[in-house]
Enzyme design. Sequence first.
Site, PDB file in Angstrom:
ATOM      1  N   ASN A   9       0.867  -1.189   0.000  1.00  0.00           N
ATOM      2  CA  ASN A   9       0.000   0.000   0.000  1.00  0.00           C
ATOM      3  C   ASN A   9       0.901   1.236   0.000  1.00  0.00           C
ATOM      4  OD1 ASN A   9      -1.844   2.020   0.504  1.00  0.00           O
ATOM      5  ND2 ASN A   9      -2.389   1.333   2.561  1.00  0.00           N
ATOM      6  N   LYS A  11       0.047   4.264  -0.323  1.00  0.00           N
ATOM      7  CA  LYS A  11      -0.644   5.420   0.287  1.00  0.00           C
ATOM      8  C   LYS A  11      -0.467   6.679  -0.573  1.00  0.00           C
ATOM      9  CE  LYS A  11      -0.155   3.273   4.765  1.00  0.00           C
ATOM     10  NZ  LYS A  11      -0.174   3.409   6.190  1.00  0.00           N
ATOM     11  N   HIS A  93      -9.539   0.160   5.300  1.00  0.00           N
ATOM     12  CA  HIS A  93      -8.253   0.516   5.924  1.00  0.00           C
ATOM     13  C   HIS A  93      -8.529   1.486   7.075  1.00  0.00           C
ATOM     14  CE1 HIS A  93      -4.239   2.061   6.584  1.00  0.00           C
ATOM     15  NE2 HIS A  93      -3.779   1.019   5.907  1.00  0.00           N
ATOM     16  N   GLU A  95      -7.086   4.020   8.095  1.00  0.00           N
ATOM     17  CA  GLU A  95      -6.981   5.455   7.766  1.00  0.00           C
ATOM     18  C   GLU A  95      -8.258   5.952   7.100  1.00  0.00           C
ATOM     19  OE1 GLU A  95      -3.219   5.227   5.688  1.00  0.00           O
ATOM     20  OE2 GLU A  95      -2.271   4.691   7.591  1.00  0.00           O
ATOM     21  N   GLU A 165      -5.009  -5.711  10.642  1.00  0.00           N
ATOM     22  CA  GLU A 165      -4.044  -4.637  10.850  1.00  0.00           C
ATOM     23  C   GLU A 165      -4.332  -3.925  12.168  1.00  0.00           C
ATOM     24  OE1 GLU A 165      -2.308  -3.116   6.924  1.00  0.00           O
ATOM     25  OE2 GLU A 165      -4.241  -2.156   7.136  1.00  0.00           O
ATOM     26  N   GLY A 171       2.436   1.860  10.821  1.00  0.00           N
ATOM     27  CA  GLY A 171       3.345   2.999  10.677  1.00  0.00           C
ATOM     28  C   GLY A 171       4.017   3.419  11.979  1.00  0.00           C
ATOM     29  N   SER A 211       3.690  -2.455  10.413  1.00  0.00           N
ATOM     30  CA  SER A 211       5.147  -2.393  10.628  1.00  0.00           C
ATOM     31  C   SER A 211       5.860  -3.697  10.276  1.00  0.00           C
ATOM     32  CB  SER A 211       5.464  -1.968  12.066  1.00  0.00           C
ATOM     33  OG  SER A 211       4.961  -0.662  12.306  1.00  0.00           O
TER      34      SER A 211
HETATM   35  C1  PEP Z   1      -0.739  -0.193   6.220  1.00  0.00           C
HETATM   36  O1  PEP Z   1      -0.947   1.003   6.212  1.00  0.00           O
HETATM   37  O2  PEP Z   1      -1.554  -0.961   5.698  1.00  0.00           O
HETATM   38  C2  PEP Z   1       0.482  -0.675   6.874  1.00  0.00           C
HETATM   39  C3  PEP Z   1       0.531  -1.926   7.235  1.00  0.00           C
HETATM   40  O3  PEP Z   1       1.479   0.243   7.084  1.00  0.00           O
HETATM   41  P1  PEP Z   1       2.942  -0.052   7.714  1.00  0.00           P
HETATM   42  O4  PEP Z   1       3.474  -1.299   7.070  1.00  0.00           O
HETATM   43  O5  PEP Z   1       3.740   1.166   7.344  1.00  0.00           O
HETATM   44  O6  PEP Z   1       2.748  -0.204   9.176  1.00  0.00           O
END
Ligand code: PEP
Length: 248
Positions: A9, A11, A93, A95, A165, A171, A211
């Site tokens: 992703n 973003k 997601h 976000e 997630e 992040g 992460s």
């Molecule tokens: C995400 O936003 O789906 C995600 C897993 O981000 P990150 O790997 O940066 O934690």
Amino acid sequence: MRKKVLAGNWKMNLNSNQSSVLFSEITSSFIDNSYLKIIVFPPFLYTKDLLSIDSNVSIGVQNFHPESNGAYTGEVSVSQIKDIGVTHTLVGHSERRTLFNESDDFLKQKVDAALKNNIEVIFCCGESIEIRESANPEDFVTKQLHSSLFHLSKEEIQKCMIAYEPIWAIGTGKVANEDQISKMHTAIRNEIKSKYDEETANQISILYGGSCKPSNAKAIFSCENVDGGLIGGASLDSNSFVELSNCF
Ligand code: PEP
């Protein structure tokens, strides 16, 4: 057997040139095989450019509007993404849920619109740190599935993947530990089994996101009921992303 999946992703990052370079670095390094599916979710503006390149990597969108057309200034519709050849989408997601107030009901509409247009869904779910620390995170996440995904028929849900997630791991550099990941992924698969049946539960790929990077991926991908990863930060670097594809 269900496929292993590595999804990136991107973003709201990269410019047009950076997006093309990253894509060509990934596609040239990734060895095509029937075992692992690779999907990238670039910023929408660059989707069409990447779709015009013949490759073994699937292209998805991070977002779309469930209506086919209409007075929705600034939005991109489900039929427009279908029209340009998009094959996958993220839905739910964290976000989108938190920054753009996408409700369970709206996510349900997005899931329906995507499947009606033959676009495969990666449905994201996950708990906040408050829920992790004070409630039952498995109950919270399975409720998210009941609210926006489990209205689907058996045939429809088999066209979806699920990405667990934990919001506190996205992040942040904090990763859920192996016990937490296995427990959640097993709870998700068991919930699919009790709502649908064992065959359906065994067909749906469940990805971990939060992460995930080359240094921790082998341990994460070996956890019970983990079929791959949805990767944010580490998907913006071709070396890391390709390394992740070797961690299965
Ligand atoms: C995400 O936003 O789906 C995600 C897993 O981000 P990150 O790997 O940066 O934690």
